[in-house]
Write an enzyme that holds these catalytic residues in place. Structure first.
Site, PDB file in Angstrom:
ATOM      1  N   GLU A  65       0.836  -1.206   0.000  1.00  0.00           N
ATOM      2  CA  GLU A  65       0.000   0.000   0.000  1.00  0.00           C
ATOM      3  C   GLU A  65       0.870   1.254   0.000  1.00  0.00           C
ATOM      4  O   GLU A  65       1.891   1.316   0.692  1.00  0.00           O
ATOM      5  CB  GLU A  65      -0.894   0.004   1.239  1.00  0.00           C
ATOM      6  CG  GLU A  65      -1.811   1.227   1.282  1.00  0.00           C
ATOM      7  CD  GLU A  65      -2.991   1.007   2.207  1.00  0.00           C
ATOM      8  OE1 GLU A  65      -3.815   0.133   1.899  1.00  0.00           O
ATOM      9  OE2 GLU A  65      -3.067   1.710   3.219  1.00  0.00           O
TER      10      GLU A  65
ATOM     11  N   HIS B 137      -8.329   3.673  -3.646  1.00  0.00           N
ATOM     12  CA  HIS B 137      -9.263   3.863  -2.534  1.00  0.00           C
ATOM     13  C   HIS B 137     -10.147   5.066  -2.824  1.00  0.00           C
ATOM     14  O   HIS B 137      -9.731   6.021  -3.488  1.00  0.00           O
ATOM     15  CB  HIS B 137      -8.507   4.120  -1.228  1.00  0.00           C
ATOM     16  CG  HIS B 137      -7.763   2.925  -0.713  1.00  0.00           C
ATOM     17  ND1 HIS B 137      -7.468   2.741   0.610  1.00  0.00           N
ATOM     18  CD2 HIS B 137      -7.268   1.834  -1.346  1.00  0.00           C
ATOM     19  CE1 HIS B 137      -6.821   1.600   0.767  1.00  0.00           C
ATOM     20  NE2 HIS B 137      -6.670   1.039  -0.409  1.00  0.00           N
TER      21      HIS B 137
ATOM     22  N   GLN C  14       6.036   5.493  15.476  1.00  0.00           N
ATOM     23  CA  GLN C  14       4.905   4.923  14.734  1.00  0.00           C
ATOM     24  C   GLN C  14       3.953   4.161  15.656  1.00  0.00           C
ATOM     25  O   GLN C  14       2.779   4.037  15.365  1.00  0.00           O
ATOM     26  CB  GLN C  14       5.461   3.915  13.732  1.00  0.00           C
ATOM     27  CG  GLN C  14       5.203   4.190  12.281  1.00  0.00           C
ATOM     28  CD  GLN C  14       5.805   3.048  11.483  1.00  0.00           C
ATOM     29  OE1 GLN C  14       6.984   2.714  11.633  1.00  0.00           O
ATOM     30  NE2 GLN C  14       5.007   2.423  10.661  1.00  0.00           N
TER      31      GLN C  14
ATOM     32  N   GLY D   4     -14.619   6.438   5.252  1.00  0.00           N
ATOM     33  CA  GLY D   4     -13.726   7.509   5.700  1.00  0.00           C
ATOM     34  C   GLY D   4     -13.968   7.766   7.181  1.00  0.00           C
ATOM     35  O   GLY D   4     -15.041   7.448   7.703  1.00  0.00           O
TER      36      GLY D   4
END
Ligand code: FAD
Length: 291
Positions: A17, A77, A215, A108
């Site tokens: 992705e 997307h 992260q 969303g």
């Protein structure tokens, strides 16, 4: 190439992705990163759509570039939350014109402002409304949807979440990609429940390689994912050493993927976050396993 056709294949595969730039100035560097990932020849690549639609033009530009220059099947997307019907129809038309056959239909995220706003007049309240719109467009898209092994944060319970998931599949989703997770047992448990509910489409587990300590917090906030002790220990030990953390994060993601393959999963999606080096490292780790 439609992903529903690719998923019929028996081979073990990885897909990656990427996400579009948030600003015009970042476009060239993001495009370069996505091309480097495309050169790894993943099974397919997905290109996310910025919340609120800010980067919709770039989503298509990047997806089209990857497909046309590198021959990698792409999944664009699209989100619908708070959009008007005219806007969504024009986006669907643009996807069609770009020759993209695969669309990930998403609602969303609800921003705090959207959460407070009156939703009664919205043309699309849930992803299922977008899936129906895509079906009615006559474009014969292969449509994907999102699913949540650890339950979507807005759902009261898993039963309700899976009921709504079934509605998406019944409306025309040909496959589902999961939210990231760090404990494979959660995925296996989820798979058991959704198969019991009558959902039979391919489920593509989404694996996020955590390669730096910053992260971790963001990933948990975003996904609400459970962090197993084994993973926490790794971050505690290596989090302050960037090179060691990156190596350990790639090893952890690789280990998760090997376990998934060993337990009958064929297609794994990697949230490679525009990082060609991370995507390449995982692919190399699996070179004799991927067919
Ligand atoms: P929905 O399927 O609409 O579900 C949202 C919530 O509503 C769930 O609690 C569900 O149970 C409930 N629900 C669904 N249908 C109904 C109904 N008919 N009645 C009542 N309740 C219902 N966001 C982006 O902005 N851009 C992206 O590119 C993007 N890509 C993603 C890819 C994946 C694989 C995943 C897992 C998420 C992605 N997201 C993206 C985030 C996603 O937009 C959010 O998770 C969002 O909060 C929910 O989207 P959804 O499509 O799952 O919504």
């Amino acid at each position: 190439m439609k992903l529903s056709e690719l998923f019929k294949n028996e081979k073990l595969t990885l897909s990656f992705e990427v996400f579009p730039p948030k600003t015009d100035t970042a476009f060239e560097s993001v495009k370069h990163a996505t091309e480097e990932i495309a050169k790894l020849r993943p099974y397919f690549m997905s290109v996310t759509y910025g919340a609120g639609g800010g980067t919709d033009r770039y989503t298509l530009e990047i997806a089209k570039n990857i497909k046309e220059r590198y021959g990698v099947p792409t999944l664009a997307h699209l989100t619908c939350v708070s959009s008007t019907r005219e806007t969504v129809l024009s986006k669907i038309e643009a996807i069609k014109q770009a020759g993209i056959e695969n669309v990930m239909a998403l609602r969303g995220d609800l921003t705090p402002e959207l959460e407070k706003s009156d939703r009664s007049g919205w043309a699309y309240k849930h992803a299922v409304d977008l899936i129906r719109e895509l079906k009615e467009s006559g474009a014969d898209f292969c449509i994907g949807g999102a699913c949540y092994p650890e339950i979507h944060p807005e759902s009261q319970n898993q039963k309700e979440d899976i009921l709504h998931l079934k509605e998406k599949v019944d409306a025309g989703c040909s496959f589902l990609t999961t939210q990231m997770f760090f404990d494979n047992n959660l995925l296996y448990n989820f798979l058991y429940k959704i198969r019991e509910s009558g959902i039979t489409v391919p489920i593509i587990p989404g694996i996020m390689p955590i390669t730096n300590a910053n992260q971790v917090e963001r990933a948990i906030k975003l996904s609400g994912s459970f962090m197993p002790q084994r993973f926490k220990a790794l971050v505690d030990k290596f989090g302050s050493n960037p090179a060691a953390m990156k190596q350990a994060g790639i090893a952890y993601a690789t280990d998760q993927i090997i376990d998934l393959f060993a337990n009958g999963i064929k297609n794994v999606h990697v949230y490679s976050m525009n990082k060609p080096d991370v995507a390449a490292a995982i692919q190399n780790n699996l070179s004799d396993i991927l067919e």
